[in-house]
Design a protein around this motif. Sequence first.
Motif, PDB file in Angstrom:
ATOM      1  N   LYS A  85       0.817  -1.668  -0.053  1.00  0.00           N
ATOM      2  CA  LYS A  85      -0.014  -0.130   0.212  1.00  0.00           C
ATOM      3  C   LYS A  85       0.792   1.513  -0.287  1.00  0.00           C
ATOM      4  N   LYS A  86       0.800   2.351  -0.922  1.00  0.00           N
ATOM      5  CA  LYS A  86       1.478   3.555  -0.454  1.00  0.00           C
ATOM      6  C   LYS A  86       0.507   4.082   0.383  1.00  0.00           C
ATOM      7  N   LYS A 134       4.830   1.015   7.444  1.00  0.00           N
ATOM      8  CA  LYS A 134       6.677   0.393   7.690  1.00  0.00           C
ATOM      9  C   LYS A 134       6.322  -0.790   7.680  1.00  0.00           C
ATOM     10  N   ALA A 153       4.137  -0.815   3.694  1.00  0.00           N
ATOM     11  CA  ALA A 153       2.707   0.246   3.398  1.00  0.00           C
ATOM     12  C   ALA A 153       4.698   0.962   2.643  1.00  0.00           C
ATOM     13  N   GLN A 154       4.933   1.327   1.762  1.00  0.00           N
ATOM     14  CA  GLN A 154       5.624   2.898   1.244  1.00  0.00           C
ATOM     15  C   GLN A 154       5.137   3.822   2.026  1.00  0.00           C
ATOM     16  N   ILE A 197       4.675   8.211   2.324  1.00  0.00           N
ATOM     17  CA  ILE A 197       4.779   9.477   2.369  1.00  0.00           C
ATOM     18  C   ILE A 197       4.290  10.454   3.184  1.00  0.00           C
ATOM     19  N   VAL A 225      -1.878   7.451  -4.349  1.00  0.00           N
ATOM     20  CA  VAL A 225      -1.285   7.343  -3.371  1.00  0.00           C
ATOM     21  C   VAL A 225      -2.789   5.723  -3.043  1.00  0.00           C
ATOM     22  N   ASP A 226      -2.642   4.868  -2.053  1.00  0.00           N
ATOM     23  CA  ASP A 226      -3.704   4.028  -1.558  1.00  0.00           C
ATOM     24  C   ASP A 226      -5.021   4.394  -0.657  1.00  0.00           C
TER      25      ASP A 226
END
Length: 434
Positions: A44-45, A76, A80-81, A83, A145-146
């Motif tokens: 997931k972003k 994290k 997940a990624q 931002i 993003v998700d």
Amino acid sequence: MSADKTTVSIVKGNHHPAEKEVEAMVRKSLDQLGDLSDLIGPGKKVLIKPNVAEISCIRADVTDLRVTRALAKIAKEKGAQVIIAESGSVAQDTEKLFEMTSYDDLREEGWELVDLHKTEEIKVPLPHPRKGLKELKVYKLLLNVDTVISVPVLKTHMALLVTLAIKNMKGGIPDTEKRKFHLKYGVEEAIAQLSTVIPPHLSVVDGIWAGAGSMSPYRLLEEMDLIIAGRDPVAVDATCSRIMGIDPETVLHIKYAEELGAGTLDTEKIEVVGKQVEEVSKRFVLPSERRPELREDLDINIVMDDKTCTACRVKIFSTLGLIEDIGKGETLQGLTIVSGPDMEMPPDVPKEDLILVGNCTAKFKDRGRHIEGCPIWSKEMVYEITGLEIPETYMGDHLDEGYEIYKKEVAEGASPGFDWENPPDEQEMKRYTS
């Protein structure tokens, strides 16, 4: 949780929680919401949107860095990624705000920290257009993003009564659109509409240090030691409003967001888990009750209309405080200060006593002393009223010169940002709560 209810989690921490406890509070708040793997999971972003729009060297202006860091760590850990992204309020240098609040430490720790001002913009049609609003310009990153996590501070607001998860997403639009929110669209409706195009999928409210009353430097600090979280931003904002002793039905942008289908403020449809509202609530002083009477003997008249934007409101009140701080409060005696595009000029005010603030009032500049800007700069207002030429300071004007003064004079040599591990000292508390 009942199938027809949405869950809001309330976690109460100890007095002056240290970073490990803050992280534990955030973890508990998410755990109490149940399975979040559809939002925060492998691949997931996830975009975390804190509130770093302004900084006036006090708590309850900026999302506690420890809360943001905890969310990033949790996401994290779940694969997940991450931002972390924000845009400063109108005319603010976001990178300077990151530096002044120590948010740029996150980059050194390896997190991706993004100034949204530097990213691509896109126009998005509204799913439920009304009141003349058909589309909004937003930063494209929030659509790519998700999951978007809104991480605001628990606080009242001069223009909107409260500023929480829904209002925090205003950082997801460029300055041109922020101005239109106030001057063209109607800010309550526009913020509600924003919740339909870049809705936070998860809201985590930093209620450790909360803000009551009006804006800096007149904000009252309330240490609540709370984290409030939920999937439904309307339910979260309604619950936070109730914690502050405010009926969410009276907060127009929350009410409008519900009407547009962004969530519910109905207590019958909200299941509060963890602490209950009545266990942690406190009646906050409202902005209307905290009018900045700088001195009891000061005769000053501040006149604003509903379209006066947040940026000018902040500049006006913070600059008045600055003028008092530098020992020139007597220059405010007898002034009438006017802002907003739809204002009617007060009659019988001598030209030398009428301060017209911002480009919105330029049409009346022959009637008084006009200060240009959208928004204005504190430096210009100080000069017009006191005749003093001062560098930009901690009052939101974050140029390099002002930043040096912030470090040396305002923070008395302290490093940029807060020591989040410690409460405000006696001098800081006295400055902002007296």
